[in-house]
Design a protein around this motif. Sequence first.
Motif, mmCIF file in Angstrom:
data_model
loop_
_atom_site.group_PDB
_atom_site.id
_atom_site.type_symbol
_atom_site.label_atom_id
_atom_site.label_comp_id
_atom_site.label_asym_id
_atom_site.label_seq_id
_atom_site.Cartn_x
_atom_site.Cartn_y
_atom_site.Cartn_z
ATOM 1 N N VAL A 57 0.757 -1.160 -0.067
ATOM 2 C CA VAL A 57 -0.417 -0.040 0.350
ATOM 3 C C VAL A 57 0.890 1.470 0.068
ATOM 4 O O VAL A 57 0.369 2.547 -0.197
ATOM 5 C CB VAL A 57 -0.753 0.111 1.167
ATOM 6 N N LEU A 58 2.417 1.305 0.577
ATOM 7 C CA LEU A 58 2.631 1.938 0.644
ATOM 8 C C LEU A 58 3.096 2.303 -1.217
ATOM 9 O O LEU A 58 3.634 3.802 -1.016
ATOM 10 C CB LEU A 58 4.011 2.124 1.969
ATOM 11 N N PHE A 59 3.894 1.521 -1.672
ATOM 12 C CA PHE A 59 4.119 1.991 -3.299
ATOM 13 C C PHE A 59 3.036 1.808 -4.006
ATOM 14 O O PHE A 59 3.614 2.962 -5.259
ATOM 15 C CB PHE A 59 5.017 0.491 -3.464
ATOM 16 N N MET A 60 2.159 1.374 -3.242
ATOM 17 C CA MET A 60 0.840 2.218 -4.112
ATOM 18 C C MET A 60 0.430 3.411 -3.860
ATOM 19 O O MET A 60 0.106 4.031 -5.165
ATOM 20 C CB MET A 60 -0.428 1.470 -3.599
ATOM 21 N N ALA A 61 1.036 3.557 -2.873
ATOM 22 C CA ALA A 61 0.351 5.600 -2.352
ATOM 23 C C ALA A 61 1.547 6.439 -3.751
ATOM 24 O O ALA A 61 1.199 7.234 -4.324
ATOM 25 C CB ALA A 61 0.651 5.895 -0.879
ATOM 26 N N ILE A 62 2.600 5.847 -3.716
ATOM 27 C CA ILE A 62 3.898 6.538 -4.446
ATOM 28 C C ILE A 62 3.499 6.858 -5.605
ATOM 29 O O ILE A 62 3.912 7.726 -6.380
ATOM 30 C CB ILE A 62 5.292 6.286 -3.719
ATOM 31 N N PHE A 63 3.358 5.321 -5.984
ATOM 32 C CA PHE A 63 3.774 5.478 -7.546
ATOM 33 C C PHE A 63 2.191 5.659 -7.797
ATOM 34 O O PHE A 63 2.394 6.187 -9.486
ATOM 35 C CB PHE A 63 3.068 3.812 -8.006
ATOM 36 N N SER A 64 1.222 6.310 -7.034
ATOM 37 C CA SER A 64 -0.001 6.620 -7.432
ATOM 38 C C SER A 64 0.290 8.417 -8.317
ATOM 39 O O SER A 64 -0.323 8.868 -8.740
ATOM 40 C CB SER A 64 -1.567 6.864 -6.858
ATOM 41 N N SER A 65 0.793 8.572 -7.199
ATOM 42 C CA SER A 65 1.277 10.123 -6.973
ATOM 43 C C SER A 65 2.226 10.726 -8.262
ATOM 44 O O SER A 65 2.226 11.767 -9.127
ATOM 45 C CB SER A 65 2.240 11.000 -6.275
ATOM 46 N N VAL A 66 3.857 9.561 -8.377
ATOM 47 C CA VAL A 66 4.367 9.337 -9.373
ATOM 48 C C VAL A 66 3.141 9.037 -10.924
ATOM 49 O O VAL A 66 3.588 10.463 -12.066
ATOM 50 C CB VAL A 66 5.523 8.357 -9.334
ATOM 51 N N PHE A 67 2.856 8.374 -11.230
ATOM 52 C CA PHE A 67 1.957 8.779 -12.157
ATOM 53 C C PHE A 67 0.983 9.017 -12.922
ATOM 54 O O PHE A 67 0.903 9.545 -13.986
ATOM 55 C CB PHE A 67 0.630 7.277 -12.385
ATOM 56 N N CYS A 68 0.395 10.058 -12.335
ATOM 57 C CA CYS A 68 -0.660 11.040 -11.882
ATOM 58 C C CYS A 68 0.253 12.257 -12.473
ATOM 59 O O CYS A 68 -0.499 12.402 -13.869
ATOM 60 C CB CYS A 68 -1.445 11.431 -11.279
ATOM 61 N N SER A 69 1.043 12.620 -12.124
ATOM 62 C CA SER A 69 1.580 13.719 -11.739
ATOM 63 C C SER A 69 1.624 13.434 -14.206
ATOM 64 O O SER A 69 1.831 15.176 -14.337
ATOM 65 C CB SER A 69 2.481 14.443 -10.475
ATOM 66 N N LEU A 70 2.385 12.833 -13.915
ATOM 67 C CA LEU A 70 3.253 12.662 -14.874
ATOM 68 C C LEU A 70 2.656 12.111 -16.247
ATOM 69 O O LEU A 70 2.363 12.932 -17.655
ATOM 70 C CB LEU A 70 4.464 11.739 -15.239
ATOM 71 N N PHE A 71 1.722 11.160 -15.920
ATOM 72 C CA PHE A 71 0.399 11.252 -16.856
ATOM 73 C C PHE A 71 0.173 12.123 -17.542
ATOM 74 O O PHE A 71 -0.393 12.794 -18.578
ATOM 75 C CB PHE A 71 -0.376 9.478 -16.504
ATOM 76 N N ILE A 72 -0.637 12.694 -16.674
ATOM 77 C CA ILE A 72 -1.614 14.114 -16.847
ATOM 78 C C ILE A 72 -0.745 15.331 -16.971
ATOM 79 O O ILE A 72 -0.815 16.257 -18.135
ATOM 80 C CB ILE A 72 -2.527 13.776 -16.032
ATOM 81 N N GLY A 73 0.129 15.640 -16.229
ATOM 82 C CA GLY A 73 1.364 16.939 -16.647
ATOM 83 C C GLY A 73 1.363 16.662 -18.110
ATOM 84 O O GLY A 73 1.619 17.483 -18.716
ATOM 85 N N THR A 74 1.607 15.787 -18.644
ATOM 86 C CA THR A 74 2.060 15.673 -20.471
ATOM 87 C C THR A 74 1.334 16.104 -20.398
ATOM 88 O O THR A 74 1.363 16.788 -21.623
ATOM 89 C CB THR A 74 2.528 14.281 -20.820
ATOM 90 N N GLU A 75 -0.149 16.104 -20.088
ATOM 91 C CA GLU A 75 -1.121 16.412 -21.193
ATOM 92 C C GLU A 75 -0.228 18.260 -21.263
ATOM 93 O O GLU A 75 -1.294 19.044 -22.307
ATOM 94 C CB GLU A 75 -2.049 16.416 -20.794
ATOM 95 N N TYR A 76 -0.758 18.721 -20.169
ATOM 96 C CA TYR A 76 0.068 20.127 -20.566
ATOM 97 C C TYR A 76 1.558 20.566 -21.025
ATOM 98 O O TYR A 76 1.560 21.530 -21.709
ATOM 99 C CB TYR A 76 -0.125 20.863 -18.728
ATOM 100 N N ASN A 77 2.600 20.478 -21.072
ATOM 101 C CA ASN A 77 3.949 20.636 -21.044
ATOM 102 C C ASN A 77 3.364 19.915 -22.152
ATOM 103 O O ASN A 77 4.488 20.919 -23.223
ATOM 104 C CB ASN A 77 5.019 18.781 -20.679
ATOM 105 N N ASP A 78 3.166 18.887 -22.909
ATOM 106 C CA ASP A 78 3.084 18.942 -24.548
ATOM 107 C C ASP A 78 1.788 19.730 -25.492
ATOM 108 O O ASP A 78 1.240 19.513 -26.565
ATOM 109 C CB ASP A 78 2.950 17.511 -24.716
ATOM 110 N N GLY A 79 0.845 20.408 -24.570
ATOM 111 C CA GLY A 79 0.244 20.888 -25.491
ATOM 112 C C GLY A 79 -1.161 20.286 -25.887
ATOM 113 O O GLY A 79 -2.213 20.990 -26.260
#
Lengths: 278, 309
Positions: A57-79
Amino acid sequence: MNQLLYANFSRLKKDIFFRIGVLFLFAMGILMPLSLFSNMKKYGYPIPLESGYCFYVLFMAIFSSVFCSLFIGTEYNDGTMRNKLIAGHSRIAVYFSFLIVSITAVFLMCLAYLVSSLCTGIPLLGFFSDAAFPVVLGHVGAIFILAVAFTAICTAVAMLCQNKATTATVCILGVFLLLFLGVYIHARLEEPEYYETYYLEAEEAIEENTSLTPNPSYISGTKRQVYEFLHDFLPGNQAVQLSSLSAVHLWKMSFYSLLIAVAATGTGIYIFYRENIN
Amino acid sequence: MDYVLTANAIGKSYKRFHALKNLSMHVPKGAIYGFVGKNGSGKTTLIRLICGLQNPTSGSYALYGTEHTEKAIRKVRKRIGAVVETPSIYLHMTAEENLKEQYRMLGLPSFDGIDGILKLAGLEHTGKKKAKHFSLGMRQRLGIAIALCGSPDFLILDEPTNGLDPQGIIEMRELILKLNKERQITFLISSHILDELSRLATHYGFIDSGHIVKEISAAELDHVCRKCLCLEVSDIRAFALTAERMGLEYHILSDTRAEVFSKTTVTQFVMPLAEAGCEVLSIHEREESLESYYMSLIGGKINESTVIR
């Protein structure tokens, strides 16, 4: 909405951070039982499958933050977020499509762990004990609901912050902060009310005596009630409790998780609807 | 006239900063509308509003006659494509993957048109090369290719030639002209490279400090900018009579100043004026370019040709 989901899921399949997350948790699921089995052989006492089973569960929490920020962040980063809005998709549909895909991705990471740990653990350590099985089942269910809460928070941050680096920093640091807070509150609540003090009296014959000394670090009264509430309410605290299979108020915790998820998503949509996209 | 876009007294404020003030504009169907203005004049802000990325603080705009506040605007938006500021492309994907992603997002039933779009944008040979390894020109073309998915009939391009080399600029111009002629796509192109814009645009909108200073068609602009002789004379009535008698096209600016548009030599014109008792105080030739016209509109220096005294 269906079109957005279709597009986002097809992107998810190729997403490198999603693949890393699944592979990491899959590997964790193999390594955990192997490590327990190795200890069992080394020290010669039986170790049940359930010990440390929910540590993921601890890794799940960390990976959810990494995944969401990078997956959705790419949408803004790449426009590419612009493409979705220019094409006439509603902001609510855009938001929910990302939330659904992110939750699915984190669920799949959790499933990768569960599958690999069961496949490795059962042959090596045997199945869960009869008493532990319902407890583990309850904890695993609560972890899935907690995953929704973590993902909803990270999705809200990622949707509202238009800078990928800032999103990643805020999400990852935020999750670590929640986990550290969880460990801290857990430790404070675990403090005993009294210490047992041992002393020896040597007059005629040596006598061993014990007395109870109040623990100054023990939290009591209203402060304890607040700490106990936070321990069940905060996602980081829930993760700490679930990781050690020590959660008592599973229903209450799951209710709080859903409450957090709804509040984070509601706030996220409210602000995203009014936000100026660059 | 049919308008693809009409903006009516649009305003946009960011806290205390007013980016757009009472802006009105009209983009006719089939036009290549050159949207001209200096940096910070509000070009990109207006484009963001039209694309639905931001909402106006006041006023309204309509796309194909549908007001932006109506629910139907979402359907209408499917008819437009846009490249706002930088091309919106997934850098970790190939050109083809980017187009497939856009097709999925638009809900198009098959990937049949992708090869054609790649060819049209000159990206058919990019293969497995990821967009992050593309040159700026290739990225711009891929941005336009993505905007072309779903066969839009209105394309909005924000500074499409920004950062392109001369070859890239020519290719971009040819692509825009081709799409306008062959597919009857209406363009709204913002730019401050006026020379380049003058080779493309059929209509112009000049923006300064958040509002449209002037809207003019290319034909009207040509008319305004044509070569003329600017004269300062002692007797404007005698000048008018002489010009009428000679059948010249002229325009009186003030009691002493006038412009003559017809082709004539200085001698042919000055001699009859002298006979009529009109003294020519100064005379110079003027030919306005888009650049000088723009500068005169927004209050800058006007480039004028040699002055003959």
